[in-house]
Design an enzyme around this catalytic site. Structure first.
Site, mmCIF file in Angstrom:
data_model
loop_
_atom_site.group_PDB
_atom_site.id
_atom_site.type_symbol
_atom_site.label_atom_id
_atom_site.label_comp_id
_atom_site.label_asym_id
_atom_site.label_seq_id
_atom_site.Cartn_x
_atom_site.Cartn_y
_atom_site.Cartn_z
ATOM 1 N N ASP A 1 10.308 11.076 21.107
ATOM 2 C CA ASP A 1 8.871 11.477 20.953
ATOM 3 C C ASP A 1 8.391 11.375 19.521
ATOM 4 O O ASP A 1 9.085 12.048 18.823
ATOM 5 C CB ASP A 1 8.337 12.576 21.777
ATOM 6 C CG ASP A 1 6.860 12.634 21.931
ATOM 7 O OD1 ASP A 1 6.428 12.096 22.964
ATOM 8 O OD2 ASP A 1 6.195 12.942 21.020
ATOM 9 N N HIS B 1 6.188 13.263 18.227
ATOM 10 C CA HIS B 1 5.946 14.683 17.960
ATOM 11 C C HIS B 1 7.234 15.528 17.978
ATOM 12 O O HIS B 1 8.076 15.051 18.731
ATOM 13 C CB HIS B 1 4.861 15.186 18.579
ATOM 14 C CG HIS B 1 3.486 14.275 18.630
ATOM 15 N ND1 HIS B 1 3.122 13.486 19.716
ATOM 16 C CD2 HIS B 1 2.524 14.371 17.659
ATOM 17 C CE1 HIS B 1 2.158 12.683 19.464
ATOM 18 N NE2 HIS B 1 1.650 13.444 18.201
ATOM 19 N N ASP C 1 5.008 7.404 22.103
ATOM 20 C CA ASP C 1 4.073 7.475 21.263
ATOM 21 C C ASP C 1 4.588 7.062 19.525
ATOM 22 O O ASP C 1 3.810 6.900 18.673
ATOM 23 C CB ASP C 1 3.235 8.580 21.067
ATOM 24 C CG ASP C 1 4.020 9.862 21.284
ATOM 25 O OD1 ASP C 1 5.272 9.648 21.231
ATOM 26 O OD2 ASP C 1 3.818 10.792 21.548
ATOM 27 N N HIS D 1 6.573 20.144 24.326
ATOM 28 C CA HIS D 1 5.963 21.215 23.456
ATOM 29 C C HIS D 1 5.992 22.548 23.967
ATOM 30 O O HIS D 1 5.552 23.546 23.449
ATOM 31 C CB HIS D 1 4.603 20.672 23.145
ATOM 32 C CG HIS D 1 4.440 19.541 22.136
ATOM 33 N ND1 HIS D 1 5.112 19.450 21.089
ATOM 34 C CD2 HIS D 1 3.928 18.297 22.294
ATOM 35 C CE1 HIS D 1 5.002 18.269 20.394
ATOM 36 N NE2 HIS D 1 4.062 17.572 21.427
#
Ligand SMILES: [Zn+2]
Length: 331
Positions: free
Chosen positions: A182, A184, A269, A145
């Site tokens: 991931d 996200h 995740d 991120h």
């Protein structure tokens, strides 16, 4: 036919064959546990403690090539971040000021973040110099991120992006592909390479979900248009839906791009137990995704794969998925 000693029937030195890299490197440092984000934070040291214990109890542990990382240098961090960015992070950590509402730091966090990036660099160095066949860096804090000038989402330095540029600048690697599974969207990595035609970035992620980016329309710009490939997935997607995307969308895209190196932003995740998302992958699903990336890498990128831990917040989910992932890397 291969003889036990000397040259085989085609004149190949058996000694060389015996020394060909066959192991998977495992990069880890106990200091990663000292980035203390507080007892309630999902990105906590226990994620690595339980994953390490699970690996140590598995058969694959003894087969790995274990490596201790060195910190990345400030110059290497600047491969992917703005001038002055690392100094801003250093000062924030020194005074333990949270970088964002969800990204707390302690005084040790700056050095540990350098060591986290350094862990992925160590993994990449081992693969590019052919000491090992591939590598997994079990690092924290995560990185995908972090944009050129903004830490967010538990991430300080963009480990995978710095490593991409490290391979290109310090080892003359040409094209690099990044596979980010991931749950996200890897917004930071996308930002860093949005106008860079030498890097292909693929992200498969739940949508809608934090950070809100990663639509199919985000494809890169200028000469790099087409080198960003986002595949948003609806909540409830599982192994079969992900495997279909890897086989039908990612595989052909990687073959088209033809990278020399494939890096994996390996967040776990998207596991069905994860508390931060609603994708239903199993550990066996992550094993299959690993196999699919390895197959393409073998075909087009000389097997060059470096995987780096990103998210994963169910202790059971991350530990069983890490073991499944590393077992496939080492198979
Ligand atoms: Zn994540």
């Amino acid at each position: 036919m291969i003889h036990l000693l000397g040259l085989d029937d085609y004149g190949v030195d058996i000694g060389e064959i015996k020394h060909m890299p066959q192991k998977t490197a495992f990069v880890y440092h106990p200091d990663y546990l000292n980035h203390d984000t507080g007892p309630e934070h999902p990105e906590r040291p226990d994620r690595l403690r339980v994953s390490l214990a699970a690996l140590q109890q598995s058969d694959v542990w003894e087969q790995l090539h274990h490596m201790d990382p060195q910190p990345a240098t400030i110059e290497q961090i600047a491969y992917a971040h703005n001038p002055g960015y690392s100094e801003h992070i250093r000062q924030s950590c020194e005074s333990a000021v949270p970088l964002t509402y969800d990204t707390p730091v302690v005084q040790e966090s700056f050095d540990i973040a350098l060591l986290s990036t350094g862990g992925v660099l160590c993994a990449a160095e081992a693969v590019v110099t052919k000491k090992v066949k591939n590598a997994f860096a079990m690092v924290r804090p995560p990185g995908h991120h972090a944009t050129p000038g903004q830490s967010m989402g538990f991430c300080l330095f963009n480990n995978i992006a710095v490593t991409t540029r490290y391979l290109q600048r310090e080892h003359s690697v040409g094209k690099v592909a990044i596979v980010d599974w991931d749950v996200h969207h890897g917004n930071g990595t996308q930002d860093i390479f949005y106008e860079d035609e030498s890097v292909f970035f693929f992200s498969i992620h739940q949508s809608p979900l934090y950070p809100g980016t990663g639509s199919r329309n985000e494809q890169g710009s200028g000469k790099a248009r087409g080198t960003i490939l986002n595949v948003p997935m609806p909540p409830g997607s599982g192994d079969s839906e992900y495997i279909a995307v890897f086989e039908d969308v990612l595989g052909p895209a990687l073959r088209d791009f033809s990278p020399e190196f494939i890096l994996i932003s390996a967040g776990f995740d998207a596991h069905y137990l994860d508390p931060l998302a609603h994708i239903d992958l199993t550990a066996e699903g992550f094993a299959k995704l690993t196999d699919l990336v390895l197959d393409v890498a073998e075909e087009i990128a000389s097997g060059n794969v470096v995987s780096a831990l990103e998210g994963g917040y169910s202790l059971e989910g991350i530990s069983e998925s890490v073991v499944a992932h590393v077992e496939r890397l080492n198979s």
